[in-house]
Design a protein around this motif. Structure first.
Motif, short mmCIF file in Angstrom:
data_model
loop_
_atom_site.label_atom_id
_atom_site.label_comp_id
_atom_site.label_asym_id
_atom_site.label_seq_id
_atom_site.Cartn_x
_atom_site.Cartn_y
_atom_site.Cartn_z
N UNK A 27 3.72 -0.39 -5.32
CA UNK A 27 2.34 -0.84 -5.56
C UNK A 27 1.38 0.32 -5.64
N UNK A 28 1.62 1.36 -4.81
CA UNK A 28 0.72 2.51 -4.80
C UNK A 28 0.75 3.24 -6.11
N UNK A 50 -1.24 1.17 -8.73
CA UNK A 50 -2.61 0.80 -8.38
C UNK A 50 -3.66 1.33 -9.36
N UNK A 101 -4.15 0.15 0.90
CA UNK A 101 -5.16 -0.41 0.02
C UNK A 101 -4.62 -0.49 -1.39
N UNK A 102 -4.57 -1.66 -1.98
CA UNK A 102 -4.05 -1.81 -3.33
C UNK A 102 -4.71 -3.01 -3.98
N UNK A 103 -4.52 -3.12 -5.27
CA UNK A 103 -5.15 -4.20 -6.02
C UNK A 103 -4.21 -5.38 -6.19
N UNK A 104 -3.17 -5.46 -5.38
CA UNK A 104 -2.22 -6.56 -5.52
C UNK A 104 -2.84 -7.87 -5.08
N UNK A 135 -9.91 7.02 -4.50
CA UNK A 135 -8.60 7.41 -5.01
C UNK A 135 -8.57 8.86 -5.47
N UNK A 149 -3.16 4.16 2.53
CA UNK A 149 -1.99 3.92 1.70
C UNK A 149 -1.62 2.44 1.64
N UNK A 192 -11.24 9.12 1.49
CA UNK A 192 -10.05 8.74 0.73
C UNK A 192 -9.47 7.41 1.19
N UNK A 193 -8.85 6.71 0.24
CA UNK A 193 -8.34 5.38 0.53
C UNK A 193 -7.02 5.49 1.28
N UNK A 221 6.75 7.14 1.47
CA UNK A 221 5.35 6.78 1.31
C UNK A 221 4.50 8.00 0.98
N UNK A 235 10.94 0.54 -1.62
CA UNK A 235 10.12 -0.47 -0.95
C UNK A 235 9.01 -0.95 -1.88
N UNK A 236 8.56 -2.16 -1.62
CA UNK A 236 7.56 -2.80 -2.49
C UNK A 236 6.21 -2.09 -2.41
N UNK A 237 5.89 -1.57 -1.19
CA UNK A 237 4.57 -0.98 -1.00
C UNK A 237 4.45 0.36 -1.71
N UNK A 271 6.33 -5.80 8.92
CA UNK A 271 5.96 -6.42 7.63
C UNK A 271 6.90 -7.55 7.29
N UNK A 330 8.00 -1.26 8.73
CA UNK A 330 8.76 -2.12 7.82
C UNK A 330 9.21 -3.37 8.54
N UNK A 374 -0.06 8.83 -6.62
CA UNK A 374 -1.30 8.08 -6.83
C UNK A 374 -2.49 9.02 -6.96
N UNK A 427 -3.46 -0.49 -12.75
CA UNK A 427 -3.89 -1.89 -12.77
C UNK A 427 -5.40 -1.98 -12.70
#
Lengths: 232, 352
Positions: B258-259, B262, A71-74, B316, A69, A66-67, B285, B253-255, A98, A95, B292, B265
């Protein structure tokens, strides 16, 4: 003549040994399952994924991991930056780290824009790199050592022996060099500014982080006589 | 010899005692459940014990079980030697007689085949056409099947080095010109390579249901780290996203945002699909990871085969099995230890 005899014997034995062990012993999926203990997924970025899936045929069911958390396509995703964040982090506060690294990349870009406008001729302007990710990758590459010293105990005393190592280990040592030269305990300056100057200097092969790499290489040269301790 | 006799007597008395207790307990259980004891099967007993003595232990071998002692202990205590003390098997004094028996037999067959080849080569005949060797068709035994083969049949404990030597010997043997008896000997220890490729079930992936208003949809659950999400995906939509009654501003939060976006996209279906989700438990999270997981499983019937391959290879569709580690007695937390003088205080709690 004794040396030649030894060589011929060694090479013939190698040839026989290779014939006896076939490659099919190592090529089954069940044997590879032991390698997944490290839980490192095979696909690190989206570009690799696109290269793997081209046709419309179904893909065989391999062992799937499994991937994570992160990992994203951004557009802003980079596997090396995520590794840097994990090594910088302390006490599980992600946080905070980052935010520090977003500030670092911003500072790098501001400085390079200044240099871009200071340069007068067109040739000099083309040499200035403004992409902060490229500067980051170049700095980490310049800090990676080729050999590492490892202590091997022989005859009761420990010797430091130069040794080859994996790509993963070299990445980690290079990143550690960058982080440990940025010490803000006695200065009242935020970490992001100090890191940005260090990374820019490392991109140009200057500064203290690259100096640590050169020092390691000199020590490896000095301990060259013990290199055969790597094999028993 | 005397020790063996003692152990055999104890073994017999043990088995008799356990069988009596088993029969008694079985009758009581049948009485409680209301079934005739002759009609009760092992499945009834398993269900009853799961209800009466529930346990959350991860190891299934350590949960409470109720079986006839013949399933657990061997019935007859066999003596591997005769009255005078002489062992039956010719390799009894190597502590793994059956393993070494197989290896020596394979080595003996190899020598016989080598002599034949030398004999054929000395006559001066031209070499025959290349045959298909057995090693290309057959796959030798895995580590786990190897250990189980010796444990269940002969109750011997084998190590990893012995498995390596076994595989090397069998590949060497299979590359020679074999007789019929050798082929029969080798087929015990291998299984033919499956030329079929294990492919995901296409029927389960393409299932979906139809609404009262005629819209296709699919609901799936997503899990991550003690957060549970229920996600429904409607096809032929505009791009509506709803999480617990709010939009994507549910996450700060931005992350985390995104999840959630994902899988949409990746399959380029942002404006073509409606998503409604309900989430409980966990943190920020964890909840986004659960959404997801559910989203990517619910999207599968509305997407081409190439995208299904991409989603499965990127990881995924699988649940992340990492969970918080439990606390242990004698320590403060999962890994943190006491200081040495505090250990004595902690141990005094367990004393009477």
């Amino acid at each position: 003549m004794a040396l030649c005899k030894g060589k011929t014997i060694y090479h013939t034995l190698l040839g026989i040994y290779k014939q006896q062990i076939s490659t099919s012993y190592f090529s089954t999926n069940k044997v590879l399952s032991n390698m997944y203990k490290d839980r490192v997924p095979s696909v690190q970025s989206i570009g690799e994924l696109n290269a793997l899936c081209i046709d419309d045929k179904p893909v065989e069911k391999k062992i799937r991991i499994p991937a994570k958390s992160e990992f994203s396509s951004a557009v802003t995703y980079d596997p090396i930056v995520q590794k840097f964040i994990n090594i910088l982090m302390r006490d599980g506060k992600k946080e905070k780290t980052r935010e520090i690294i977003e500030q670092v990349l911003e500072n790098i870009k501001m400085k390079q824009i200044e240099n871009y406008h200071k340069a007068t001729t067109d040739a000099e302007k083309a040499m200035v790199v403004t992409d902060p990710l490229k500067v980051f990758h170049g700095a980490v590459e310049n800090c990676k050592p080729l050999l590492i010293l490892k202590t091997i105990v022989k005859g009761g005393s420990g010797y430091r022996v130069p040794v080859y190592c994996h790509e993963r280990r070299r990445l980690r040592v290079g990143i550690n060099f960058i982080i440990k030269t940025c010490d803000t305990r006695k200065r009242k300056v935020p970490l992001s500014t100090v890191l940005a100057t260090e990374i820019l200097q490392a991109y140009n092969n200057e500064g203290n982080a690259v100096g640590k790499k050169h020092q390691l290489h000199k020590e490896c040269e000095a301990q060259r006589a013990f290199a055969h301790y790597r094999w028993k | 010899m005397k020790a063996f006799l003692k152990r055999a007597k104890e073994h017999e008395s043990k088995i008799n005692k356990y069988t009596e207790e088993y029969e008694l307990g079985r009758k009581h259980l049948a009485n409680m459940m209301g079934i005739h004891p002759d009609e009760m099967t092992q499945e009834h007993i398993n269900e009853a014990i799961r209800y009466l003595l529930p346990s959350g232990l991860f190891d299934k071998g350590s949960r409470p079980q109720f079986k006839h002692p013949k399933d657990i202990l061997p019935l007859n205590f066999d003596f591997p030697f005769d009255k005078a003390g002489r062992p039956y098997h010719y390799q009894y004094y190597t502590l793994l007689p059956n393993y070494h028996c197989i290896m020596s037999e394979a080595a003996w067959r190899m020598e016989c085949l080598r002599e034949e080849e030398v004999r054929i080569g000395s006559t001066g005949a031209p070499p025959q056409e290349e045959m298909k060797h057995l090693s290309e068709e057959y796959e030798w035994m895995d580590l786990r099947t190897f250990l189980n083969y010796f444990k269940s049949n002969h109750s011997e404990v084998v190590q990893v080095n012995e498995h390596n030597r076994f595989v090397i010997l069998m590949t060497k043997l299979s590359k020679m010109r074999l007789r019929e008896q050798d082929v029969a000997f080798l087929k015990q220890f291998g299984s033919p390579k499956t030329s079929e490729i294990n492919v995901m079930d296409t029927e389960e992936i393409k299932k979906f249901y139809v609404n009262e208003q005629g819209r296709k949809f699919r609901t799936k659950n997503g899990y991550r780290k003690s957060a549970i999400a229920q996600v429904t995906v409607y096809a032929e939509g505009e791009g509506i996203l709803e999480i617990n009654g709010k939009g994507i501003e549910y996450f700060e939060s931005q992350y985390a945002r995104e999840q959630v976006l994902f899988p949409l996209v990746l399959t380029s279906s942002l404006n073509k699909v409606d998503v409604h989700a309900r989430v409980e438990g966990g943190g920020e999270m964890g909840q986004s990871g659960a959404i997801r997981h559910g989203l990517s499983n619910a999207l599968l019937p509305f997407v081409s085969q190439q995208m299904v391959n991409k989603l499965s290879l990127s990881g995924l569709l699988d649940r992340d099995s990492r969970v918080k580690e439990r606390n242990k007695p004698g320590q403060k937390k999962a890994r943190k230890q006491f200081q040495w003088y505090e250990l004595i205080k902690a141990c005094c709690k367990f004393l009477p």
